[in-house]
Design a protein around this motif. Structure first.
Motif, PDB file in Angstrom:
ATOM      1  N   THR A  35       0.815  -1.222   0.000  1.00  0.00           N
ATOM      2  CA  THR A  35       0.000   0.000   0.000  1.00  0.00           C
ATOM      3  C   THR A  35       0.843   1.264   0.000  1.00  0.00           C
ATOM      4  OG1 THR A  35      -1.476  -1.225   1.433  1.00  0.00           O
ATOM      5  CG2 THR A  35      -1.944   1.088   1.159  1.00  0.00           C
ATOM      6  N   PHE A  36       1.906   1.215   0.765  1.00  0.00           N
ATOM      7  CA  PHE A  36       2.735   2.378   1.026  1.00  0.00           C
ATOM      8  C   PHE A  36       3.164   3.116  -0.250  1.00  0.00           C
ATOM      9  CE2 PHE A  36       7.167   3.850   1.609  1.00  0.00           C
ATOM     10  CZ  PHE A  36       6.913   4.861   2.522  1.00  0.00           C
ATOM     11  N   PHE A  37       3.661   2.355  -1.219  1.00  0.00           N
ATOM     12  CA  PHE A  37       4.301   2.988  -2.372  1.00  0.00           C
ATOM     13  C   PHE A  37       3.372   3.868  -3.225  1.00  0.00           C
ATOM     14  CE2 PHE A  37       5.900   2.852  -6.778  1.00  0.00           C
ATOM     15  CZ  PHE A  37       7.103   3.510  -6.583  1.00  0.00           C
ATOM     16  N   PRO A  38       2.240   3.333  -3.727  1.00  0.00           N
ATOM     17  CA  PRO A  38       1.387   4.191  -4.555  1.00  0.00           C
ATOM     18  C   PRO A  38       0.891   5.421  -3.796  1.00  0.00           C
ATOM     19  CG  PRO A  38       0.529   1.947  -4.501  1.00  0.00           C
ATOM     20  CD  PRO A  38       1.703   1.977  -3.586  1.00  0.00           C
ATOM     21  N   ILE A  39       0.668   5.268  -2.496  1.00  0.00           N
ATOM     22  CA  ILE A  39       0.173   6.399  -1.719  1.00  0.00           C
ATOM     23  C   ILE A  39       1.257   7.467  -1.577  1.00  0.00           C
ATOM     24  CG2 ILE A  39      -0.649   7.146   0.563  1.00  0.00           C
ATOM     25  CD1 ILE A  39      -2.745   5.584  -0.931  1.00  0.00           C
ATOM     26  N   VAL A  40       2.440   7.064  -1.153  1.00  0.00           N
ATOM     27  CA  VAL A  40       3.478   8.067  -0.885  1.00  0.00           C
ATOM     28  C   VAL A  40       3.865   8.800  -2.174  1.00  0.00           C
ATOM     29  CG1 VAL A  40       5.538   6.608  -1.087  1.00  0.00           C
ATOM     30  CG2 VAL A  40       5.571   8.520   0.435  1.00  0.00           C
ATOM     31  N   ILE A  41       3.996   8.056  -3.276  1.00  0.00           N
ATOM     32  CA  ILE A  41       4.377   8.685  -4.544  1.00  0.00           C
ATOM     33  C   ILE A  41       3.277   9.608  -5.042  1.00  0.00           C
ATOM     34  CG2 ILE A  41       4.986   8.244  -6.953  1.00  0.00           C
ATOM     35  CD1 ILE A  41       7.178   7.519  -4.974  1.00  0.00           C
ATOM     36  N   GLY A  42       2.034   9.111  -5.018  1.00  0.00           N
ATOM     37  CA  GLY A  42       0.907   9.909  -5.508  1.00  0.00           C
ATOM     38  C   GLY A  42       0.705  11.175  -4.705  1.00  0.00           C
ATOM     39  N   GLY A  61      -4.166   6.341  -6.268  1.00  0.00           N
ATOM     40  CA  GLY A  61      -3.260   5.429  -5.580  1.00  0.00           C
ATOM     41  C   GLY A  61      -4.033   4.398  -4.775  1.00  0.00           C
ATOM     42  N   LEU A  62      -5.054   4.868  -4.091  1.00  0.00           N
ATOM     43  CA  LEU A  62      -5.839   3.987  -3.234  1.00  0.00           C
ATOM     44  C   LEU A  62      -6.583   2.927  -4.048  1.00  0.00           C
ATOM     45  CD1 LEU A  62      -6.561   3.560  -0.294  1.00  0.00           C
ATOM     46  CD2 LEU A  62      -8.541   5.045  -0.605  1.00  0.00           C
ATOM     47  N   ARG A  63      -7.065   3.334  -5.228  1.00  0.00           N
ATOM     48  CA  ARG A  63      -7.777   2.388  -6.088  1.00  0.00           C
ATOM     49  C   ARG A  63      -6.875   1.216  -6.481  1.00  0.00           C
ATOM     50  NH1 ARG A  63     -11.105   6.180  -8.165  1.00  0.00           N
ATOM     51  NH2 ARG A  63      -9.389   7.177  -9.238  1.00  0.00           N
ATOM     52  N   ILE A  64      -5.652   1.527  -6.877  1.00  0.00           N
ATOM     53  CA  ILE A  64      -4.708   0.465  -7.232  1.00  0.00           C
ATOM     54  C   ILE A  64      -4.421  -0.380  -6.010  1.00  0.00           C
ATOM     55  CG2 ILE A  64      -2.388  -0.020  -8.093  1.00  0.00           C
ATOM     56  CD1 ILE A  64      -2.363   2.802  -9.254  1.00  0.00           C
ATOM     57  N   THR A  65      -4.209   0.317  -4.922  1.00  0.00           N
ATOM     58  CA  THR A  65      -3.745  -0.298  -3.704  1.00  0.00           C
ATOM     59  C   THR A  65      -4.722  -1.304  -3.109  1.00  0.00           C
ATOM     60  OG1 THR A  65      -2.025   1.014  -2.676  1.00  0.00           O
ATOM     61  CG2 THR A  65      -3.942   0.584  -1.341  1.00  0.00           C
ATOM     62  N   VAL A  66      -6.037  -0.985  -3.090  1.00  0.00           N
ATOM     63  CA  VAL A  66      -6.974  -1.902  -2.432  1.00  0.00           C
ATOM     64  C   VAL A  66      -7.042  -3.236  -3.169  1.00  0.00           C
ATOM     65  CG1 VAL A  66      -8.390  -0.226  -1.219  1.00  0.00           C
ATOM     66  CG2 VAL A  66      -8.970  -0.824  -3.581  1.00  0.00           C
ATOM     67  N   ALA A  67      -6.978  -3.183  -4.506  1.00  0.00           N
ATOM     68  CA  ALA A  67      -7.026  -4.431  -5.256  1.00  0.00           C
ATOM     69  C   ALA A  67      -5.778  -5.276  -4.976  1.00  0.00           C
ATOM     70  CB  ALA A  67      -7.137  -4.132  -6.746  1.00  0.00           C
ATOM     71  N   TYR A  68      -4.615  -4.615  -4.981  1.00  0.00           N
ATOM     72  CA  TYR A  68      -3.361  -5.314  -4.704  1.00  0.00           C
ATOM     73  C   TYR A  68      -3.328  -5.847  -3.282  1.00  0.00           C
ATOM     74  CZ  TYR A  68      -1.027  -3.840  -8.993  1.00  0.00           C
ATOM     75  OH  TYR A  68      -0.667  -3.670 -10.279  1.00  0.00           O
ATOM     76  N   ALA A  69      -3.931  -5.097  -2.366  1.00  0.00           N
ATOM     77  CA  ALA A  69      -3.871  -5.469  -0.956  1.00  0.00           C
ATOM     78  C   ALA A  69      -4.574  -6.803  -0.726  1.00  0.00           C
ATOM     79  CB  ALA A  69      -4.485  -4.372  -0.095  1.00  0.00           C
ATOM     80  N   VAL A  70      -5.730  -6.985  -1.367  1.00  0.00           N
ATOM     81  CA  VAL A  70      -6.458  -8.247  -1.213  1.00  0.00           C
ATOM     82  C   VAL A  70      -5.593  -9.389  -1.748  1.00  0.00           C
ATOM     83  CG1 VAL A  70      -8.504  -9.551  -1.839  1.00  0.00           C
ATOM     84  CG2 VAL A  70      -8.667  -7.103  -1.460  1.00  0.00           C
ATOM     85  N   VAL A  71      -5.030  -9.181  -2.920  1.00  0.00           N
ATOM     86  CA  VAL A  71      -4.180 -10.205  -3.521  1.00  0.00           C
ATOM     87  C   VAL A  71      -2.984 -10.491  -2.620  1.00  0.00           C
ATOM     88  CG1 VAL A  71      -2.722 -10.754  -5.503  1.00  0.00           C
ATOM     89  CG2 VAL A  71      -4.909  -9.591  -5.848  1.00  0.00           C
ATOM     90  N   GLY A  72      -2.410  -9.418  -2.045  1.00  0.00           N
ATOM     91  CA  GLY A  72      -1.281  -9.577  -1.139  1.00  0.00           C
ATOM     92  C   GLY A  72      -1.647 -10.428   0.066  1.00  0.00           C
TER      93      GLY A  72
END
Lengths: 261, 249
Positions: A133-140, A182-193
């Motif tokens: 989660t951290f990366f897309p949020i901090v960069i965005g 960022g959050l949109r990308i992140t939530v999908a990845y988070a479930v997969v993670g």
């Protein structure tokens, strides 16, 4: 009126394509082109889903809690780092390359390590999600802070705004669109993670369920859980969209040019 | 007598490069003064200095005789870009200067709302900037500038992004509003017509680094400028200005 009918026709195409794929899939297994024990029909998948519904829900709860906790922590750390890097240039210079570097390490590679270090409980899953989660949020968010209009900042400064007011009135709202993408990308990845970490060891969660049904060659249940995971991701993305509309009411309004027509 | 706003021998240098040199201008209460000059003559730099964003290497800025050199929060400005914050309603944008000064949100909104009619902005309170036309946005930006300070306003080419027809309309509206609110204004422009039409006095700024070349007083009072741009007097000013700018070339 016109707009609405346009929307309906727009909706027809994706629905048709999805139906076509389902029909093709049904044919593949009904006509035994692929052996039916390897590829269950859509109907069998639904059946498996209904049959195991209670079990699936209890596993889903665990996965969702991991996702939620991980995402919230990831967002908080990401956001605070972005603020720090924006306010203090040495922090930016020191941290930025490091953050990019950590992203080159694939989640699949560190997940086993995390499980070895932190055991089979919730901790390794949460840590993995925080990392994702951290990366897309901090960069965005950082990009949003930095792309705030210089002239607007100068203007408000001339009115005597403090740094904190400039942050609140300009930088923060300016970073919101980036934050939400960022959050949109992140939530999908988070479930997969979360699922990925559960594969590698755990007592409950959709990943655990998945490894169990895999070992018993229950392909229909495999399919059911795969669909459940995509549905969860879709719902989470939809929730982010709803939240974004709530938080950014100015985006909903039509611009002046279009209104006049 | 002290002037409302005065700059005394201001010089600004960035590194080795001198941007403006020895600029002294004075503006009296209720006056509208233009700085006219080609792009790059340092007009905007002078504004940033007056509003306190830049500190001059030499010289002073005086407001009501008081030294405010290099301090912000006294004088605001308005640019060609309206710089309304897209995520705030017009009402909140206009009320922002009051909020910055520590007024409560509700109170600030109420205070701002009082002036919407005067500025021809009725009914736009709850709208967002992108829902307004360019002319309306500039009015809102002007109102915000005025909310910040009914003292002195610096306007940096505020109307130059508008089309000719809208511009003509907003000039008339502007003279009207200025009659009512009597705001002391310094106005940057590179449009000779606009300068003559709107000002009491014009400072011509030329050269690199920018310097004040001359000062022209427009004799016809601002209240009587209906059709002014078609008179012989208007053309006379225009000729004089073009000649001076030509010489400086």
């Amino acid at each position: 009126m016109k707009r609405k009918s346009g929307n309906t026709t727009n909706n027809i195409y994706p629905i048709l394509s999805i139906l076509a794929i389902l029909a093709l899939w049904e044919c593949l297994s009904v006509f035994e082109i692929v052996p039916s024990f390897m590829l269950p029909t859509p109907a069998e998948t639904v059946q498996a889903f209904v049959h195991d519904f209670g079990l699936l829900m209890s596993h889903m709860k665990v996965t969702l809690i991991e996702t939620l906790v991980g995402t919230v922590i990831g967002i908080s750390i990401g956001f605070l780092s972005a603020v720090l890097m924006d306010r203090w240039d040495p922090a930016y210079k020191a941290m930025y390359p490091l953050i990019v570097l950590t992203q080159t390490i694939p989640a699949v590679a560190i997940a086993p390590l995390l499980v070895l270090w932190f055991g089979y409980k919730m901790l390794p899953k949460v840590i993995l999600i925080v990392l994702i989660t951290f990366f897309p949020i901090v960069i965005g968010v950082l990009d949003g802070f930095r792309s705030a209009d210089r002239d607007a900042i100068n203007l408000l400064r001339s009115m005597g705004e403090t740094e904190w007011q400039i942050f609140r009135h300009i930088k923060f709202p300016n970073a919101l669109p980036n934050f939400f993408s960022g959050l949109r990308i992140t939530v999908a990845y988070a479930v997969v993670g979360a699922v990925l970490a559960e594969w590698l060891g755990g007592f409950a969660g959709l990943g655990v369920y998945m490894t169990r049904v895999k070992k018993s060659f229950a392909y229909d249940k495999m399919f059911a859980v795969i669909f459940l995971i995509s549905i969860i991701s879709l719902i989470l993305i939809w929730l982010v969209n709803v939240l974004q509309k709530k938080c950014m009411p100015w985006e909903r309004e039509e611009p002046a040019e279009r209104q006049r027509k | 007598m002290t002037h409302k706003l005065e700059t005394k021998n201001i010089t600004i240098r960035f590194g080795e490069k001198t941007i403006i040199r020895d600029i002294s201008i004075a503006v009296d209460e209720g006056e509208l003064v233009s700085l006219l000059g080609v792009s790059g003559s340092g007009k905007t730099t002078l504004f940033n200095c007056i509003s306190g964003i830049y500190r001059p290497v030499e010289g002073k800025v005086l407001l009501d005789g008081e030294d405010i050199t290099g301090t912000t929060g006294h004088i605001s400005y308005m640019l060609q870009k309206d710089l309304l914050l897209p995520y705030k309603t017009i009402e909140d944008n206009v009320a922002l200067p009051l909020i910055i000064r520590g007024m409560g949100k509700k109170e600030a909104r109420a205070e701002a709302s009082k002036h919407f009619a005067e500025f021809g902005l009725e009914g736009t309170q709850k709208q967002y900037p992108k829902q307004l036309s360019g002319g309306m946005r500039q009015r809102a930006a002007l109102l915000r500038t005025w909310m910040f300070s009914d003292n002195v306003a610096l306007l940096d080419e505020p109307f130059s992004a508008l089309d000719t027809i809208t511009k003509g309309r907003i000039h008339r509206w502007y003279l009207d509003v200025m009659e009512k609110i009597r705001l002391t204004t310094v106005f940057i422009t590179h449009d000779i017509n606009e300068a003559i039409l709107l000002s009491d006095r014009i400072y011509l700024m030329t050269g690199k680094p920018g310097e004040i070349r001359s000062e022209i007083r427009i004799r016809t009072p601002r209240g009587q400028r209906e059709g002014f741009d078609l008179t012989e007097e208007f053309l006379e000013y225009k000729r004089q200005i073009m000649q001076e700018l030509g010489e400086a070339w």
